[in-house]
Design a protein around this motif. Sequence first.
Motif, mmCIF file in Angstrom:
data_model
loop_
_atom_site.group_PDB
_atom_site.id
_atom_site.type_symbol
_atom_site.label_atom_id
_atom_site.label_comp_id
_atom_site.label_asym_id
_atom_site.label_seq_id
_atom_site.Cartn_x
_atom_site.Cartn_y
_atom_site.Cartn_z
ATOM 1 N N HIS A 48 9.981 -30.851 42.813
ATOM 2 C CA HIS A 48 10.377 -29.900 43.850
ATOM 3 C C HIS A 48 11.830 -29.498 43.701
ATOM 4 N N ARG A 49 12.693 -30.475 43.554
ATOM 5 C CA ARG A 49 14.115 -30.249 43.272
ATOM 6 C C ARG A 49 14.746 -29.261 44.256
ATOM 7 N N SER A 50 14.546 -29.558 45.524
ATOM 8 C CA SER A 50 15.136 -28.758 46.611
ATOM 9 C C SER A 50 14.759 -27.279 46.521
ATOM 10 N N GLY A 51 13.548 -27.006 46.066
ATOM 11 C CA GLY A 51 13.066 -25.629 45.994
ATOM 12 C C GLY A 51 13.258 -24.963 44.656
ATOM 13 N N ASP A 52 13.970 -25.619 43.707
ATOM 14 C CA ASP A 52 14.222 -25.026 42.397
ATOM 15 C C ASP A 52 13.289 -25.556 41.321
ATOM 16 N N GLY A 53 12.332 -26.390 41.696
ATOM 17 C CA GLY A 53 11.448 -26.992 40.717
ATOM 18 C C GLY A 53 10.119 -26.270 40.597
ATOM 19 N N SER B 161 -1.929 -28.159 58.311
ATOM 20 C CA SER B 161 -1.237 -28.465 57.061
ATOM 21 C C SER B 161 -1.850 -27.727 55.874
ATOM 22 N N PRO B 162 -1.019 -27.336 54.912
ATOM 23 C CA PRO B 162 -1.562 -26.715 53.695
ATOM 24 C C PRO B 162 -2.416 -27.711 52.917
ATOM 25 N N ALA B 163 -3.565 -27.247 52.441
ATOM 26 C CA ALA B 163 -4.400 -28.059 51.556
ATOM 27 C C ALA B 163 -4.314 -27.560 50.126
ATOM 28 N N MET B 164 -3.989 -26.267 49.967
ATOM 29 C CA MET B 164 -3.866 -25.661 48.639
ATOM 30 C C MET B 164 -2.819 -24.553 48.714
ATOM 31 N N VAL B 165 -1.875 -24.589 47.789
ATOM 32 C CA VAL B 165 -0.804 -23.586 47.742
ATOM 33 C C VAL B 165 -0.788 -22.961 46.346
ATOM 34 N N ASP B 166 -0.649 -21.649 46.299
ATOM 35 C CA ASP B 166 -0.631 -20.898 45.039
ATOM 36 C C ASP B 166 0.729 -20.226 44.899
ATOM 37 N N TRP C 34 -1.674 -35.432 52.043
ATOM 38 C CA TRP C 34 -0.213 -35.412 52.047
ATOM 39 C C TRP C 34 0.269 -34.330 53.006
ATOM 40 N N THR C 35 1.131 -34.707 53.948
ATOM 41 C CA THR C 35 1.827 -33.680 54.719
ATOM 42 C C THR C 35 2.971 -33.168 53.849
ATOM 43 N N SER C 36 3.390 -31.952 54.124
ATOM 44 C CA SER C 36 4.370 -31.337 53.221
ATOM 45 C C SER C 36 5.257 -30.365 53.980
ATOM 46 N N ILE C 37 6.315 -29.944 53.312
ATOM 47 C CA ILE C 37 7.247 -28.954 53.856
ATOM 48 C C ILE C 37 7.251 -27.751 52.930
ATOM 49 N N LEU C 38 6.990 -26.567 53.507
ATOM 50 C CA LEU C 38 6.918 -25.333 52.724
ATOM 51 C C LEU C 38 7.854 -24.295 53.333
ATOM 52 N N ASP C 39 8.641 -23.657 52.485
ATOM 53 C CA ASP C 39 9.518 -22.572 52.933
ATOM 54 C C ASP C 39 8.649 -21.374 53.333
ATOM 55 N N GLU C 40 8.535 -21.129 54.634
ATOM 56 C CA GLU C 40 7.665 -20.071 55.132
ATOM 57 C C GLU C 40 8.109 -18.676 54.666
ATOM 58 N N ASN C 41 9.387 -18.540 54.287
ATOM 59 C CA ASN C 41 9.892 -17.234 53.846
ATOM 60 C C ASN C 41 9.280 -16.805 52.515
ATOM 61 N N LEU C 42 8.720 -17.772 51.770
ATOM 62 C CA LEU C 42 8.135 -17.457 50.466
ATOM 63 C C LEU C 42 6.701 -16.942 50.578
ATOM 64 N N ILE C 43 6.059 -17.219 51.719
ATOM 65 C CA ILE C 43 4.660 -16.812 51.889
ATOM 66 C C ILE C 43 4.562 -15.289 51.921
ATOM 67 N N GLY C 44 3.657 -14.771 51.120
ATOM 68 C CA GLY C 44 3.501 -13.325 51.007
ATOM 69 C C GLY C 44 4.359 -12.720 49.923
ATOM 70 N N LYS C 45 5.255 -13.516 49.343
ATOM 71 C CA LYS C 45 6.106 -13.028 48.257
ATOM 72 C C LYS C 45 5.653 -13.669 46.943
ATOM 73 N N THR C 46 6.066 -14.908 46.719
ATOM 74 C CA THR C 46 5.647 -15.619 45.506
ATOM 75 C C THR C 46 4.661 -16.734 45.816
ATOM 76 N N LEU D 193 5.875 -27.020 47.180
ATOM 77 C CA LEU D 193 5.752 -27.959 48.307
ATOM 78 C C LEU D 193 6.663 -29.163 48.111
ATOM 79 N N LYS D 194 7.304 -29.565 49.185
ATOM 80 C CA LYS D 194 8.032 -30.838 49.224
ATOM 81 C C LYS D 194 7.138 -31.840 49.972
ATOM 82 N N LEU D 195 6.714 -32.895 49.266
ATOM 83 C CA LEU D 195 5.838 -33.871 49.901
ATOM 84 C C LEU D 195 6.607 -34.653 50.955
ATOM 85 N N ASP D 196 5.917 -34.923 52.082
ATOM 86 C CA ASP D 196 6.557 -35.630 53.190
ATOM 87 C C ASP D 196 6.020 -37.059 53.308
ATOM 88 N N ARG D 197 4.746 -37.200 53.736
ATOM 89 C CA ARG D 197 4.159 -38.527 53.902
ATOM 90 C C ARG D 197 2.642 -38.412 53.827
#
Length: 759
Positions: free
Chosen positions: A475-480, A556-561, A531-543, A484-488
């Motif tokens: 993930h690398r703080s969004g640069d990886g 929670s997201p189950a699949m992210v593209d 896995w719960t996760s953290i997703l930057d909502e600003n990216l949805i609909g863009k990349t 998704l950033k895994l939470d727990r």
Amino acid sequence: MLSWFFNPWMLMGGLAVASPILIHLLNKRRFKIVEWAAMDFLFDAEKKNKRRVQIENMILLLLRCLAMLLIALMLARPFLPSNVIGAFSQTRQLERIIVIDDSLSQRVLVDSIPAMQKTKESVKDLLRGFASSNESEDWVSVWLTSDPSQRLIDYKPLTESTLPEILQVVEQIDCSDQVADYSASLGELDRYLQGQREDVGRAVYIYSDLRDRDWRPLANQDAEAAPRNVAKRIGENSVGTFVVDTGGEQDQNLAITGIRPDGLLVSDKSVSFLVDVTNFGKQTVNEISVLFQVNDAQAEYESIGVLGPGKTETLVFNYFFNRPAPNDLLNQNLQRKSRVRNFRIRAEIDRQSLGEDLKQDQLIEDSSRFYAARILEGIPVLLVDGDPSAISERSETHYLQSLNVPGTGLSMTDVTVSELETVSLADFQIIFLCNVDEASPDRIKELTKWVEDGGSLVFMPGNRVRATTFNDAFHRSGDGLSPLKLDRMAGDPTMSRWVNFEPDPQVHPSLRVILESDASSLGKIDVFSWWTSILDENLIGKTVSVPLRLTDKDNSPAMVDRTLGNGRVIVFTIPGDGDWTMWPSSPTYAPVMIDLIDYLLGQSKEASTILLGDTISQPIDLSAFANRATLRDPAEESVEAVAKPVDAEDSDAIIQEVTFENTGRAGFYDLKFQRHDGGTESTLYASNYDPQESRLDRLAPTEQEDFFSGKNLQLISGEELASQSVSGSNTEIWLQILMILFGVLVTEQLLAYWWGRKR
């Protein structure tokens, strides 16, 4: 004589010559005669000086009138044509610049003769007329619209002795396969003219078939850069610019404008190919037969009954690509290495079907089109097992391996995390990381480059994944790689409670088939842990998109593209085994995974078809291949290139790129690589004409008159060109007139002062 002035209307200012005369007459009327006693003595003195004063006043009046005439003449900007200057001087330098449209449309027949041949004959006749002796001061330059930066003839003396060599160069000109770029070629000429000496005249001859598309401005192009406006500027900066019409009025043309597969290119299945046929003319064409051929196999034919003007019809051809025999050495090498076979596909209009009316298809070359089919001998998929087990059913990749059966086209390779470090990424198009949370920094960097170049990566984290380790690596703080950033880990390990899947209303391609057959099927899948996760909502609909969520309280997201460069990254928040969910063992799992692979493969397919003139760029994995590649073009000529880092600062990169420019011929290009183990692999490309070159519409007569009217600019035919005469440079003389005006004014002032004192 008015043609000797740049601003002839300013000559009207010469009427101001009357102003000194009017002032003189008005001054005579303002004096009142008063007689007095001493006037008799003055009359005697006046008789002695009257003639001298009249002459002086007349000279001053003439000087003032001359000054007004010189001012008007200077503003009219007179010039002396070169033929006038030639009467007083031996030097009459003139550069004749000939611009030739050598695009594909010059192969159209005009009066049964190719337009290019008529152009060359006209140019040669023109040059013969100019090279009348060895004393000529004329020079010649020849430019081609296909490559304005490289002049065919660059400022060469045009004399009887040099004429044979120049004529031979002109005769060798042939049509290129590329589109004529008038904006670039005329723009280059415009810059050339503005940067040259003014004491040399330049006559420009632009040979064009006046195709509408060539003279129209490009999309979002500045008006000043439009070809018509550039031509007008060229006229202003030359002693004469002639647009020579070399085309004919016939604009009827048929063309193959596209070949594309409908589905994945995989062995052991029938693949449909869609072939587009377009009528670019203004007349309906009946009974058009089109052939379709794969390599040297027997051609298949399909027909179009009626094709209206401006219409496109799509024909469907089916071809079954057999898998090579098991004992075939080539097949063994393919299974071990690239797993790709190259097929040359050609579609062509059968001109015999047009009968005697061949005028329906004026341009032969665009009646054929090529497609480079890269047939996969099994879709290469790499499965990385982060929790391997001796018991197959307990393996993280067990359910994915079950897809590796005949009919799916899959060819899967299973490795451990440690083996991932040495495997050649270039051998695979899709990689599943199952319960994997780390890799070496170098391998992560190579994975990132592999995805950006078109690979597809799928994460399936499970209970062996450590959130901190995963996030630091991927993930690398969004640069990886992972969006998704895994939470727990959440859910109920006892499996007494569960949540279900909730598909997004915007159905993902990998879920479309299963949801169309049963819209509620995925909603019945039980998920016990995730896995719960953290997703930057600003990216949805863009990349980023979220095709699948869970019905927990956080949805929670189950699949992210995610789109990354030319590739994709898919992140599931559940593993690929059955520890956390019943999905892998359900009937919906296999169809979704197969459709997901098809979707990812479709996204990662490299472009095998390019337009003429485009650059061929191909990544090379230096861990598996030598850093040199050889490209063989349609004429069987070969050129070699060395791979270079995509990032110039990263000279040690494993994934580098080899580039070949100027694909100037239509047909197939075979790019060969040498493996370190001594074997070779090839990638096939097909280069085709730009469909816009098939449009033969000419500028309307009214537009021709509007486009090519201006100062020193005119449109003529090749026959009329012989009657045109342009020689030498036109020399403006306004500076000399200014100097004369200054002398006249100074003289007038001095004489007026001197004579006034004497009086």
